[in-house]
Design a protein around this motif. Structure first.
Motif, PDB file in Angstrom:
ATOM      1  N   ILE A   4      -9.227  -4.918   1.576  1.00  0.00           N
ATOM      2  CA  ILE A   4     -10.406  -5.059   2.428  1.00  0.00           C
ATOM      3  C   ILE A   4     -10.986  -3.689   2.739  1.00  0.00           C
ATOM      4  O   ILE A   4     -10.254  -2.750   3.050  1.00  0.00           O
ATOM      5  N   PHE A   5     -12.299  -3.584   2.674  1.00  0.00           N
ATOM      6  CA  PHE A   5     -12.948  -2.315   2.998  1.00  0.00           C
ATOM      7  C   PHE A   5     -13.021  -2.135   4.507  1.00  0.00           C
ATOM      8  O   PHE A   5     -13.431  -3.033   5.244  1.00  0.00           O
ATOM      9  N   ASN A   6     -12.600  -0.968   4.956  1.00  0.00           N
ATOM     10  CA  ASN A   6     -12.726  -0.564   6.352  1.00  0.00           C
ATOM     11  C   ASN A   6     -13.022   0.921   6.351  1.00  0.00           C
ATOM     12  O   ASN A   6     -12.247   1.708   5.806  1.00  0.00           O
ATOM     13  N   ARG A   7     -14.135   1.303   6.938  1.00  0.00           N
ATOM     14  CA  ARG A   7     -14.562   2.708   6.885  1.00  0.00           C
ATOM     15  C   ARG A   7     -13.470   3.665   7.339  1.00  0.00           C
ATOM     16  O   ARG A   7     -13.284   4.743   6.763  1.00  0.00           O
ATOM     17  N   TRP A   8     -12.720   3.316   8.380  1.00  0.00           N
ATOM     18  CA  TRP A   8     -11.761   4.253   8.957  1.00  0.00           C
ATOM     19  C   TRP A   8     -10.311   3.951   8.583  1.00  0.00           C
ATOM     20  O   TRP A   8      -9.386   4.490   9.180  1.00  0.00           O
ATOM     21  N   LYS A   9     -10.123   3.074   7.590  1.00  0.00           N
ATOM     22  CA  LYS A   9      -8.791   2.846   7.037  1.00  0.00           C
ATOM     23  C   LYS A   9      -8.862   3.064   5.539  1.00  0.00           C
ATOM     24  O   LYS A   9      -9.872   2.741   4.905  1.00  0.00           O
ATOM     25  N   HIS A  10      -7.792   3.582   4.966  1.00  0.00           N
ATOM     26  CA  HIS A  10      -7.823   3.950   3.551  1.00  0.00           C
ATOM     27  C   HIS A  10      -6.858   3.099   2.739  1.00  0.00           C
ATOM     28  O   HIS A  10      -5.794   2.703   3.221  1.00  0.00           O
ATOM     29  N   ILE A  11      -7.238   2.825   1.506  1.00  0.00           N
ATOM     30  CA  ILE A  11      -6.349   2.082   0.605  1.00  0.00           C
ATOM     31  C   ILE A  11      -5.554   3.035  -0.280  1.00  0.00           C
ATOM     32  O   ILE A  11      -4.576   2.637  -0.896  1.00  0.00           O
ATOM     33  N   GLN A  12      -5.989   4.315  -0.344  1.00  0.00           N
ATOM     34  CA  GLN A  12      -5.269   5.298  -1.147  1.00  0.00           C
ATOM     35  C   GLN A  12      -4.018   5.764  -0.405  1.00  0.00           C
ATOM     36  O   GLN A  12      -4.026   5.885   0.821  1.00  0.00           O
ATOM     37  N   ALA A  13      -2.968   5.998  -1.141  1.00  0.00           N
ATOM     38  CA  ALA A  13      -1.746   6.490  -0.510  1.00  0.00           C
ATOM     39  C   ALA A  13      -1.936   7.911  -0.003  1.00  0.00           C
ATOM     40  O   ALA A  13      -1.430   8.269   1.069  1.00  0.00           O
ATOM     41  N   TYR A  14      -2.668   8.730  -0.747  1.00  0.00           N
ATOM     42  CA  TYR A  14      -2.884  10.120  -0.378  1.00  0.00           C
ATOM     43  C   TYR A  14      -4.328  10.520  -0.680  1.00  0.00           C
ATOM     44  O   TYR A  14      -5.035   9.841  -1.431  1.00  0.00           O
ATOM     45  N   SER A  15      -4.735  11.637  -0.114  1.00  0.00           N
ATOM     46  CA  SER A  15      -6.076  12.155  -0.359  1.00  0.00           C
ATOM     47  C   SER A  15      -6.167  12.775  -1.743  1.00  0.00           C
ATOM     48  O   SER A  15      -5.149  13.092  -2.371  1.00  0.00           O
ATOM     49  N   TRP A  16      -7.388  12.988  -2.195  1.00  0.00           N
ATOM     50  CA  TRP A  16      -7.586  13.689  -3.464  1.00  0.00           C
ATOM     51  C   TRP A  16      -7.035  15.116  -3.401  1.00  0.00           C
ATOM     52  O   TRP A  16      -6.359  15.554  -4.345  1.00  0.00           O
ATOM     53  N   PRO A  17      -7.294  15.882  -2.330  1.00  0.00           N
ATOM     54  CA  PRO A  17      -6.712  17.233  -2.271  1.00  0.00           C
ATOM     55  C   PRO A  17      -5.185  17.226  -2.348  1.00  0.00           C
ATOM     56  O   PRO A  17      -4.590  18.121  -2.948  1.00  0.00           O
ATOM     57  N   PHE A  18      -4.552  16.194  -1.753  1.00  0.00           N
ATOM     58  CA  PHE A  18      -3.095  16.147  -1.808  1.00  0.00           C
ATOM     59  C   PHE A  18      -2.616  15.881  -3.221  1.00  0.00           C
ATOM     60  O   PHE A  18      -1.599  16.442  -3.653  1.00  0.00           O
ATOM     61  N   ARG A  19      -3.307  15.030  -3.956  1.00  0.00           N
ATOM     62  CA  ARG A  19      -2.902  14.744  -5.332  1.00  0.00           C
ATOM     63  C   ARG A  19      -2.930  16.022  -6.187  1.00  0.00           C
ATOM     64  O   ARG A  19      -2.065  16.239  -7.029  1.00  0.00           O
ATOM     65  N   VAL A  20      -3.949  16.848  -5.961  1.00  0.00           N
ATOM     66  CA  VAL A  20      -4.029  18.116  -6.691  1.00  0.00           C
ATOM     67  C   VAL A  20      -2.898  19.044  -6.244  1.00  0.00           C
ATOM     68  O   VAL A  20      -2.218  19.665  -7.073  1.00  0.00           O
ATOM     69  N   PHE A  21      -2.694  19.126  -4.935  1.00  0.00           N
ATOM     70  CA  PHE A  21      -1.596  19.933  -4.387  1.00  0.00           C
ATOM     71  C   PHE A  21      -0.265  19.515  -5.006  1.00  0.00           C
ATOM     72  O   PHE A  21       0.538  20.355  -5.410  1.00  0.00           O
ATOM     73  N   ILE A 241     -10.479  10.597   7.934  1.00  0.00           N
ATOM     74  CA  ILE A 241     -11.080  10.462   6.602  1.00  0.00           C
ATOM     75  C   ILE A 241     -11.289   9.003   6.219  1.00  0.00           C
ATOM     76  O   ILE A 241     -12.362   8.615   5.774  1.00  0.00           O
ATOM     77  N   GLY A 242     -10.258   8.176   6.405  1.00  0.00           N
ATOM     78  CA  GLY A 242     -10.387   6.764   6.061  1.00  0.00           C
ATOM     79  C   GLY A 242     -10.839   6.577   4.628  1.00  0.00           C
ATOM     80  O   GLY A 242     -10.256   7.139   3.700  1.00  0.00           O
ATOM     81  N   GLU A 243     -11.927   5.828   4.438  1.00  0.00           N
ATOM     82  CA  GLU A 243     -12.434   5.568   3.086  1.00  0.00           C
ATOM     83  C   GLU A 243     -13.586   6.493   2.711  1.00  0.00           C
ATOM     84  O   GLU A 243     -14.369   6.179   1.805  1.00  0.00           O
ATOM     85  N   TYR A 244     -13.680   7.637   3.372  1.00  0.00           N
ATOM     86  CA  TYR A 244     -14.791   8.550   3.083  1.00  0.00           C
ATOM     87  C   TYR A 244     -14.794   8.997   1.621  1.00  0.00           C
ATOM     88  O   TYR A 244     -15.860   9.153   1.016  1.00  0.00           O
ATOM     89  N   GLN A 245     -13.628   9.193   1.043  1.00  0.00           N
ATOM     90  CA  GLN A 245     -13.570   9.646  -0.345  1.00  0.00           C
ATOM     91  C   GLN A 245     -14.198   8.626  -1.294  1.00  0.00           C
ATOM     92  O   GLN A 245     -14.938   8.994  -2.203  1.00  0.00           O
ATOM     93  N   THR A 246     -13.907   7.349  -1.076  1.00  0.00           N
ATOM     94  CA  THR A 246     -14.471   6.323  -1.948  1.00  0.00           C
ATOM     95  C   THR A 246     -15.972   6.202  -1.717  1.00  0.00           C
ATOM     96  O   THR A 246     -16.738   5.972  -2.659  1.00  0.00           O
ATOM     97  N   ILE A 247     -16.405   6.356  -0.455  1.00  0.00           N
ATOM     98  CA  ILE A 247     -17.840   6.338  -0.151  1.00  0.00           C
ATOM     99  C   ILE A 247     -18.529   7.528  -0.820  1.00  0.00           C
ATOM    100  O   ILE A 247     -19.631   7.404  -1.357  1.00  0.00           O
TER     101      ILE A 247
END
Length: 297
Positions: A4-21, A241-247
């Motif tokens: 389910i989409f929720n602006r302030w909840k995320h479906i990703q386990a980690y952020s994009w910066p963390f994946r690179v880290f 951050i929530g779902e800001y990355q996907t947005i």
């Protein structure tokens, strides 16, 4: 489980910066163990082949004498061991660097998503509004990000927590280790791995000894840095951050691709793009809710 989409909840386990880290972290960790294994193998192989400290080094090492001629095998061994010390020091410098790069990226992302933190009014305005208007709030947060990534760790965390909220006690307890890593990093970067104050003395006439780092301490630094990044990522993803990355991904997709049609058609096009380039498990209803949310602002 329905996504389910929720602006302030995320479906990703980690952020994009963390994946690179994490990719850089695993590369550094692998370098350490690769060299650790090679050192063990070299000395074991030399022993099994009957070599001793009296053996001629260039015959053992198969080196051309016109290029470099070690005086003794022990001389080679001392230099080899010093190179391993240097490798560990440079791994620590890189470890400090990838953590600071990650902190800069994730904090900038959190401020862009939730700019209200800059005036102590979290979620008072959605950063997506600025994104759509092609305005950026990052310059307003630059001084904060610099303060979080430079200087003593106690001061860094004071700025971080004032903006984003408190980190877990376990992370706070690890600050002395991060501060120790910062000092080691400065020692490597500013005085060639030697004592900084002594290195800058005009009375020094000879090379100073390397301040090495034990395997135990190196592995402690690795462990603490990873755990700290995980805690930071969870705090910022959960609260700012929530779902800001996907947005953001949809915003770029919409701006570049200019998909036409009703929201459901845009959502379906974005879902295919998202699945092809990022994660295949978002549903059409998730994408439709995201599209409707984006265009409602």
């Amino acid at each position: 489980m329905k996504v389910i989409f929720n602006r302030w909840k995320h479906i990703q386990a980690y952020s994009w910066p963390f994946r690179v880290f994490k990719q850089y972290y695993e590369e550094l960790n692998g370098m350490y163990w690769a060299n650790y294994a090679s050192g063990k193998y070299i000395y074991k192989s030399m022993t099994s082949n009957g070599y001793t400290w009296d053996s001629k080094p260039n015959e053992v090492l198969d080196l051309p004498e016109d290029k470099y001629n070690f005086s003794t095998l022990r001389n080679w061994s001392n230099l080899y061991n010093s190179s391993f010390v240097w490798q560990r020091l440079n791994l620590l410098m890189s470890l400090s660097s990838i953590l600071e790069t990650y902190m800069s990226a994730i904090c900038s992302l959190a401020i862009e998503s939730n700019p209200g933190v800059l005036i102590n009014s979290s979620k008072s305005v959605d950063g997506v509004r600025y994104l759509k208007q092609k305005k950026t709030v990052r310059p307003l947060g630059d001084d904060h990000v610099v303060a979080i990534t430079k200087g003593e760790w106690n001061k860094r965390i004071a700025v971080f927590q004032k903006l984003f909220g408190n980190l877990p006690d376990a992370s706070i307890k690890d600050l002395p280790v991060l501060e120790s890593l910062r000092k080691v990093r400065n020692q490597i970067g500013h005085s060639y791995g030697r004592d900084i104050s002594k290195s800058r003395s005009f009375e020094i006439k000879d090379k100073l000894p390397l301040n090495g780092v034990s395997d135990e301490n190196l592995l402690k630094y690795f462990s603490v840095v990873y755990k700290f990044a995980v805690c930071v990522d969870k705090l910022l993803m959960d609260n700012h951050i929530g779902e800001y990355q996907t947005i953001l991904l949809y915003h770029n997709f919409y701006s570049l691709m200019h998909p036409v049609g009703v929201p459901s058609e845009r959502a379906n096009s974005f879902r295919k793009y998202h699945g092809k380039n990022y994660y295949p498990y978002v549903t059409k209803s998730f994408c439709l809710d995201l599209v409707n949310y984006y265009h409602s602002l």
